[in-house]
Design an enzyme around this catalytic site. Structure first.
Site, short mmCIF file in Angstrom:
data_model
loop_
_atom_site.label_atom_id
_atom_site.label_comp_id
_atom_site.label_asym_id
_atom_site.label_seq_id
_atom_site.Cartn_x
_atom_site.Cartn_y
_atom_site.Cartn_z
N HIS A 86 -75.93 7.19 58.46
CA HIS A 86 -74.77 7.12 59.58
C HIS A 86 -75.57 7.33 61.00
O HIS A 86 -75.07 7.37 61.88
CB HIS A 86 -73.99 8.41 59.42
CG HIS A 86 -72.58 8.62 60.16
ND1 HIS A 86 -71.82 7.49 60.17
CD2 HIS A 86 -72.48 9.48 61.02
CE1 HIS A 86 -70.97 7.84 60.89
NE2 HIS A 86 -71.24 8.98 61.52
N ASP A 107 -74.18 4.10 54.84
CA ASP A 107 -73.32 4.97 55.48
C ASP A 107 -72.18 5.21 54.81
O ASP A 107 -71.06 4.55 54.29
CB ASP A 107 -72.88 4.39 56.83
CG ASP A 107 -72.27 5.46 57.65
OD1 ASP A 107 -71.80 6.57 57.52
OD2 ASP A 107 -71.83 4.97 58.86
N SER A 153 -70.09 7.63 66.11
CA SER A 153 -69.46 8.16 64.96
C SER A 153 -68.01 8.69 66.10
O SER A 153 -67.42 7.76 66.40
CB SER A 153 -70.03 9.31 64.49
OG SER A 153 -69.32 10.02 63.34
#
Length: 239
Positions: free
Chosen positions: A220, A192, A77
């Site tokens: 995610h 996601d 991320s």
């Protein structure tokens, strides 16, 4: 100012960058699977965990002083933005780049899928009102109803959270990404909500030299929700 690192195992150095709202403890559940093959180096990013706030240049200098000459680098991320920037600026040090549910740009625009800018603006504005509530909302968004075993770790600083949101909202490496020639893989989760799966198709077209992997049932956090598949992909990619 020292960057806080934790090291486990022996072998090929593998540096791991966490995402927004967490610290390096998020990786703990997968350490037993990685340390037989790699020297795992967990990094607390600026303002998170036990690393104090600092700008990019200070972070890069201090970090590289503490790392081996060459290493594989994985970012999840927001950590993928840090990892991508380091790979662009220090190609002699980074041997492999693994981006986990990350993107060269997180904010959506007319020709790029991502998170609407107002979502980050709302998170940013809500930080000053209730940090814990904002964190819980962001974690809920990341999980997208998936069940994962994870550790929050040390509470992030307000400055770190704000700086992280600024990075997510402003860093854009779509053009510089073309400079990367080291082996690079992007991992996406079909469920996601933060790094949309549509991003993968655009990136495959714009950056055909990279490798792409889609986790069909992941959101995610595929390294936690689908650990066995994640470890297999890592082992196949890092030679």
């Amino acid at each position: 100012m020292n960057i806080h690192l934790d090291k486990y195992g022996q072998g090929m150095p593998l540096v791991l960058f966490h995402g927004w709202g967490f610290d390096s403890q998020i990786w703990q559940p997968i350490i037993p699977y990685l340390k037989p093959k790699y020297q795992i180096i967990l990094v607390d990013l600026p303002g998170f965990g036990l690393t104090p706030m600092m700008d990019w240049e200070s972070f890069k200098k201090n970090l590289l002083d503490q790392l081996p000459d060459k290493f594989a680098l994985a970012g999840w991320s927001m950590g993928g933005l840090y990892a991508t920037r380091l790979a662009i600026e220090e190609p002699a040090r980074v041997q492999y780049l693994i981006n986990i549910t990350s993107s060269p740009r997180f904010i959506s625009d007319i020709d790029w899928p991502g998170v609407a800018e107002e979502v980050f603006v709302n998170f940013y504005n809500n930080l000053s009102k209730d940090i814990n509530k904002t964190l819980k909302e962001f974690i809920s968004l990341q999980l997208n109803k998936m069940k994962c075993d994870f550790k929050i770790g040390n509470p992030p600083s307000p400055e770190g959270l704000a700086f992280g949101l600024e990075i997510l909202g402003t860093w854009d490496f779509r053009e510089q990404l073309k400079q990367i020639s080291i082996p690079t893989v992007y991992l996406f989760g079909r469920l996601d909500p933060i790094t949309p799966v549509k991003t993968m198709a655009i990136m495959e077209k714009n950056y055909p030299n990279f490798k792409y992997v889609l986790f069909n049932r992941a959101a995610h956090m595929p390294f936690l929700s689908h650990t066995d598949l994640f470890i297999t992909i890592m082992d196949e990619f890092i030679k």
